[in-house]
Motif scaffolding. Structure first.
Motif, mmCIF file in Angstrom:
data_model
loop_
_atom_site.group_PDB
_atom_site.id
_atom_site.type_symbol
_atom_site.label_atom_id
_atom_site.label_comp_id
_atom_site.label_asym_id
_atom_site.label_seq_id
_atom_site.Cartn_x
_atom_site.Cartn_y
_atom_site.Cartn_z
ATOM 1 N N LEU A 9 17.669 -14.959 -10.665
ATOM 2 C CA LEU A 9 18.671 -14.308 -11.545
ATOM 3 C C LEU A 9 20.025 -14.481 -10.815
ATOM 4 C CD1 LEU A 9 19.716 -13.675 -14.362
ATOM 5 C CD2 LEU A 9 18.817 -11.409 -14.100
ATOM 6 N N TYR A 10 20.746 -15.527 -10.906
ATOM 7 C CA TYR A 10 21.977 -15.708 -10.102
ATOM 8 C C TYR A 10 23.464 -15.348 -11.018
ATOM 9 C CZ TYR A 10 25.078 -18.794 -6.961
ATOM 10 O OH TYR A 10 26.110 -19.162 -5.989
ATOM 11 N N PHE A 11 23.586 -14.183 -11.123
ATOM 12 C CA PHE A 11 24.844 -13.836 -11.812
ATOM 13 C C PHE A 11 26.240 -14.498 -11.421
ATOM 14 C CE2 PHE A 11 27.330 -11.891 -14.957
ATOM 15 C CZ PHE A 11 27.862 -10.636 -14.465
ATOM 16 N N ILE A 12 26.886 -14.752 -12.265
ATOM 17 C CA ILE A 12 28.220 -15.730 -12.030
ATOM 18 C C ILE A 12 29.315 -14.880 -12.803
ATOM 19 C CG2 ILE A 12 29.829 -17.639 -11.666
ATOM 20 C CD1 ILE A 12 27.116 -19.375 -11.445
ATOM 21 N N PHE A 37 24.708 -13.190 -6.492
ATOM 22 C CA PHE A 37 26.207 -13.251 -7.297
ATOM 23 C C PHE A 37 27.175 -14.209 -6.766
ATOM 24 C CE2 PHE A 37 29.429 -11.599 -9.893
ATOM 25 C CZ PHE A 37 30.559 -11.629 -8.890
ATOM 26 N N GLN A 38 27.641 -14.857 -7.663
ATOM 27 C CA GLN A 38 28.818 -15.575 -7.523
ATOM 28 C C GLN A 38 30.073 -15.251 -7.962
ATOM 29 O OE1 GLN A 38 30.251 -20.023 -8.686
ATOM 30 N NE2 GLN A 38 28.158 -20.085 -7.866
ATOM 31 N N SER A 188 21.186 -19.489 -13.471
ATOM 32 C CA SER A 188 22.534 -18.979 -13.188
ATOM 33 C C SER A 188 23.218 -18.632 -14.652
ATOM 34 C CB SER A 188 23.561 -20.025 -12.650
ATOM 35 O OG SER A 188 23.285 -19.916 -11.547
ATOM 36 N N VAL A 189 23.683 -17.315 -14.850
ATOM 37 C CA VAL A 189 24.184 -16.898 -16.105
ATOM 38 C C VAL A 189 25.707 -16.316 -15.800
ATOM 39 C CG1 VAL A 189 23.762 -15.173 -17.808
ATOM 40 C CG2 VAL A 189 22.005 -16.327 -16.963
ATOM 41 N N ILE A 190 26.378 -16.326 -16.860
ATOM 42 C CA ILE A 190 27.776 -15.753 -16.719
ATOM 43 C C ILE A 190 27.801 -15.006 -18.064
ATOM 44 C CG2 ILE A 190 30.377 -15.869 -16.727
ATOM 45 C CD1 ILE A 190 30.205 -18.610 -15.441
ATOM 46 N N ARG A 205 16.317 -7.683 -19.386
ATOM 47 C CA ARG A 205 15.777 -8.717 -20.373
ATOM 48 C C ARG A 205 15.484 -10.162 -19.799
ATOM 49 N NH1 ARG A 205 18.604 -9.755 -25.377
ATOM 50 N NH2 ARG A 205 16.853 -10.832 -25.986
ATOM 51 N N LEU A 206 16.421 -10.549 -19.078
ATOM 52 C CA LEU A 206 16.376 -11.746 -18.405
ATOM 53 C C LEU A 206 15.228 -11.963 -17.310
ATOM 54 C CD1 LEU A 206 20.131 -12.900 -18.280
ATOM 55 C CD2 LEU A 206 18.105 -14.399 -18.737
#
Ligand SMILES: Cc1ncsc1CCOP(=O)(O)O
Ligand SMILES: C=C1C=NC(C(F)(F)F)=NC1=N
Ligand SMILES: [Mg+2]
Length: 211
Positions: A9-12, A37-38, A188-190, A205-206
């Protein structure tokens, strides 16, 4: 260097992806279980210069305290100044060969790719992971191209590519499973997280969908 689980779960996020204080938003996402995190400070109202560097430093501190990788989008100078854990380059950004010359081998280098040709070139140039998308429609990236769908990841896997791959673009808890089933190592999610009323809950939830 990032391990495969860290791509899950790569949050940006950048300051213009949330109405909240960016540090509070990141803290909530960390509590919800993001794995990396990005920092992507881009587009309208994005911070620049010293303000951008100061914000990056504050977000990097949160990641360091949480023990998650801190990646910088596009800005190689900033990534090096901060001692970031990695850098992400788009197809139109600094060529990988130039980034690799400037970065210590401990830094993870990611590349955006949407075709087999771009993906194979990136792997050949030494990319540590690929960001493939847009998976679904997105309004977050101003110049996003047409969605390629999870099938684009399946095609890369069927072509024999085993490099870590994250899907990106319009991903949320309702469609993330399709991206994983296509062979991604993570998503990846923004905005699904950065614009959620309850950021922590959305990240949780993700994570439930991802494993
Ligand atoms: C940076 C980027 N690259 C392809 S789509 C995208 C934006 C993803 O944002 P969101 O997760 O809000 O659709
Ligand atoms: C344009 C982008 C495409 N993919 C990714 C990532 F998810 F990190 F791979 N980050 C970006 N900034
Ligand atoms: Mg870019």
């Amino acid at each position: 260097m990032m391990n495969k689980q860290q791509y899950l779960l790569y949050f940006i996020m950048g300051s213009n992806n949330t109405d909240k204080n960016p540090e509070d938003a990141l803290r909530e996402a960390v509590q919800g279980g993001i794995t990396s995190f990005q920092f992507r400070e881009k587009g309208q109202y994005a911070e620049e210069g010293p303000a951008k560097k100061e914000l990056a430093g504050r977000l990097q501190k949160i990641c360091r305290e949480a023990g998650i990788p801190f990646i910088v989008n596009d800005d190689v100078d900033l990534a090096l100044e901060l001692g970031a854990d990695g850098i992400h380059a788009g197809q139109e950004d600094t060529p990988l060969v130039d980034i690799k010359k400037r970065c210590p081998s401990s830094m993870t280098i990611g590349v955006s790719a949407k075709t087999l040709e771009e993906a194979e070139q990136a792997v050949q140039d030494g990319a540590d992971y690929l960001g493939v998308g847009p998976m679904f429609a997105t309004s977050t990236k101003e110049d996003a191209e047409n969605p390629v769908g999870p099938g684009a990841i399946r095609l890369l896997r069927e072509s024999g590519l085993s490099v870590p791959i994250v899907g990106i673009g319009g991903i949320d808890a309702e469609n993330a499973a399709f991206v994983m089933e296509a062979g991604a190592d993570g998503v990846s999610v923004i905005s699904a997280v950065s614009r959620a009323d309850d950021i922590r809950q959305e990240a949780e939830r993700l994570r439930e969908v991802l494993r």
